[in-house]
Design an enzyme around this catalytic site. Structure first.
Site, mmCIF file in Angstrom:
data_model
loop_
_atom_site.group_PDB
_atom_site.id
_atom_site.type_symbol
_atom_site.label_atom_id
_atom_site.label_comp_id
_atom_site.label_asym_id
_atom_site.label_seq_id
_atom_site.Cartn_x
_atom_site.Cartn_y
_atom_site.Cartn_z
ATOM 1 C CB SER A 1 1.393 -16.521 8.436
ATOM 2 O OG SER A 1 1.903 -15.437 7.706
ATOM 3 C CE LYS B 1 7.424 -7.662 7.775
ATOM 4 N NZ LYS B 1 7.228 -7.693 6.327
ATOM 5 C CG ASN C 1 10.323 -12.096 6.696
ATOM 6 O OD1 ASN C 1 11.450 -12.588 6.793
ATOM 7 N ND2 ASN C 1 9.480 -12.416 5.739
ATOM 8 C CG ASP D 1 9.091 -9.583 3.588
ATOM 9 O OD1 ASP D 1 8.272 -10.528 3.572
ATOM 10 O OD2 ASP D 1 9.118 -8.736 4.500
ATOM 11 N N GLY E 1 9.832 3.181 2.341
ATOM 12 C CA GLY E 1 9.724 2.657 3.701
ATOM 13 C C GLY E 1 10.376 1.287 3.799
ATOM 14 N N GLY E 2 9.983 0.519 4.819
ATOM 15 C CA GLY E 2 10.595 -0.784 5.068
ATOM 16 C C GLY E 2 10.432 -1.747 3.899
ATOM 17 C CG ASN F 1 8.714 7.925 -0.540
ATOM 18 O OD1 ASN F 1 7.771 7.134 -0.575
ATOM 19 N ND2 ASN F 1 9.109 8.500 0.581
ATOM 20 C CD GLN G 1 16.728 14.195 2.063
ATOM 21 O OE1 GLN G 1 16.755 14.898 1.044
ATOM 22 N NE2 GLN G 1 17.828 13.631 2.575
ATOM 23 C CE1 TYR H 1 -1.811 -10.379 2.174
ATOM 24 C CE2 TYR H 1 -4.013 -11.122 1.589
ATOM 25 C CZ TYR H 1 -3.039 -10.897 2.538
ATOM 26 O OH TYR H 1 -3.287 -11.208 3.843
HETATM 27 P P1 ATR Z 1 6.158 -0.287 4.947
HETATM 28 O O1 ATR Z 1 6.827 -1.073 6.023
HETATM 29 O O2 ATR Z 1 4.872 -0.863 4.466
HETATM 30 O O3 ATR Z 1 7.091 0.077 3.839
HETATM 31 P P2 ATR Z 1 6.458 2.381 5.971
HETATM 32 O O4 ATR Z 1 7.887 2.099 6.291
HETATM 33 O O5 ATR Z 1 5.616 3.132 6.943
HETATM 34 O O6 ATR Z 1 5.666 1.056 5.681
HETATM 35 O O7 ATR Z 1 6.425 3.157 4.565
HETATM 36 C C1 ATR Z 1 5.218 3.513 3.941
HETATM 37 C C2 ATR Z 1 5.524 4.022 2.531
HETATM 38 O O8 ATR Z 1 4.284 4.258 1.849
HETATM 39 C C3 ATR Z 1 6.288 5.339 2.485
HETATM 40 O O9 ATR Z 1 7.114 5.343 1.344
HETATM 41 C C4 ATR Z 1 5.149 6.368 2.365
HETATM 42 O O10 ATR Z 1 5.537 7.589 1.780
HETATM 43 P P3 ATR Z 1 6.195 8.765 2.702
HETATM 44 O O11 ATR Z 1 7.605 8.319 2.984
HETATM 45 O O12 ATR Z 1 6.132 9.976 1.878
HETATM 46 O O13 ATR Z 1 5.349 8.827 3.956
HETATM 47 C C5 ATR Z 1 4.239 5.625 1.417
HETATM 48 N N1 ATR Z 1 2.830 6.079 1.446
HETATM 49 C C6 ATR Z 1 1.880 5.818 2.383
HETATM 50 N N2 ATR Z 1 0.685 6.364 2.043
HETATM 51 C C7 ATR Z 1 0.889 6.995 0.865
HETATM 52 C C8 ATR Z 1 0.044 7.771 -0.012
HETATM 53 N N3 ATR Z 1 -1.251 7.983 0.252
HETATM 54 N N4 ATR Z 1 0.598 8.259 -1.147
HETATM 55 C C9 ATR Z 1 1.904 8.057 -1.430
HETATM 56 N N5 ATR Z 1 2.749 7.334 -0.656
HETATM 57 C C10 ATR Z 1 2.254 6.825 0.485
#
Ligand code: ATR
Length: 275
Positions: free
Chosen positions: A17, A66, A87, A102, A129-130, A151, A155, A217
């Site tokens: 950044s 965040k 962000n 974002d 996730g986020g 995902n 759930q 990236y």
């Molecule tokens: P971010 O802010 O980057 O979204 P996060 O909120 O921790 O980070 O979410 C990470 C996401 O990556 C989740 O959807 C996670 O899946 P789970 O909800 O099942 O944990 C996914 N993720 C991380 N590593 C993974 C992997 N090796 N295979 C599949 N999904 C993965």
């Protein structure tokens, strides 16, 4: 004294950044300083308060703050509220405006830089996730024919689906549920690529016209390698999103929109990271 801005995260040393905003300010002639600040894990709010006392005008917030940035904002933009993540902080008058650029950055990169129209397309969003949450409303606003959330933990995808289903046609499941389906746009919003991992995608989900987009990236991520082998002809990493979300923050702070294309080119040589 030029106006002062910063990016705050933990870790922060890798952040691009400062480089991006230095380019923007050079390009637009805006007088500003932009720092990278490491906040202790338990002292994000204090770090922001100290920066404000120094006369700071705004902050970019990155991993893992965040959500906390959401909580310290005195008011939220509609897009930050939908994402439940902030962000960009803008310090104006007495308060703190929390915004989230974002999603807008992702949309500008897909629609303008990649010249891909999302309207009436079949879209797969990987992750719940986020990062995935922040992409939901911007994607649905473009009117895809269907938005599928997949995902590892099904759930969590289901919860996102329920939260956003009144904005469009949203379905959810885990990766095995995707067998036999085809998508025009597949976005990887998981953090799997960060560890060199790939969600368990079934093969056959891409068409010859599909765009595979990784929010991380740094070039040939495991997801983009898989997509190429599986027949996707259009591949994009998150470099464009990184620069576009920064440009949107710059616009919020300075009221001037910088050119992103030269900065995207400059960044293409850097190592993999998540936006
Ligand atoms: P971010 O802010 O980057 O979204 P996060 O909120 O921790 O980070 O979410 C990470 C996401 O990556 C989740 O959807 C996670 O899946 P789970 O909800 O099942 O944990 C996914 N993720 C991380 N590593 C993974 C992997 N090796 N295979 C599949 N999904 C993965």
């Amino acid at each position: 004294m030029p106006d002062l801005y910063a990016v705050v995260g933990n870790p922060i040393a890798h952040s691009k950044s400062p480089l991006i905003h230095a380019e923007f300010s050079r390009q637009t002639g805006q007088e500003m300083r932009y720092e990278a600040i490491l906040a202790p894990m338990d002292a994000f709010a204090e770090t922001v308060a100290i920066f404000r006392e120094r006369g700071g005008k705004g902050i970019n917030v990155t991993v893992p703050f965040k959500l906390e940035a959401c909580n310290i904002s005195s008011r939220l933009s509609a897009r930050a509220h939908a994402a439940q993540a902030v962000n960009t902080l803008v310090f104006d008058g007495g308060g703190i405006l929390g915004d989230n650029t974002d999603g807008a950055g992702l949309m500008r990169d897909i629609m303008i830089n990649q010249e891909f129209s999302i309207t009436a397309k079949r879209v797969l969003l990987m992750g719940a996730g986020g990062a995935a949450r922040g992409a939901m409303l911007p994607l649905l606003k473009q009117g895809p024919s269907i938005l599928t959330i997949a995902n590892r933990t099904g759930q969590k995808a289901h919860e996102l689906q329920q939260q956003f289903s009144h904005y469009g046609n949203v379905v959810s499941g885990d990766y095995a549920d995707l067998r036999g389906e085809k998508f025009d746009l597949v976005i990887n919003a998981t953090s799997a690529s960060l560890n060199g991992e790939l969600p368990l995608l079934p093969s056959g989900i891409f068409t010859g016209e599909s765009l595979a987009y990784d929010m991380m990236y740094g070039g040939h991520t495991p997801f983009l390698q898989f997509a190429k082998k599986d027949g996707a002809t259009r591949l994009a990493d998150g470099t464009g999103m990184l620069v576009e979300q920064a440009a949107e923050s710059f616009f919020l702070w300075r009221g001037v929109r910088p050119q992103t294309a030269p900065v995207i080119e400059m960044l293409k040589k850097f190592k993999p990271r998540k936006v």
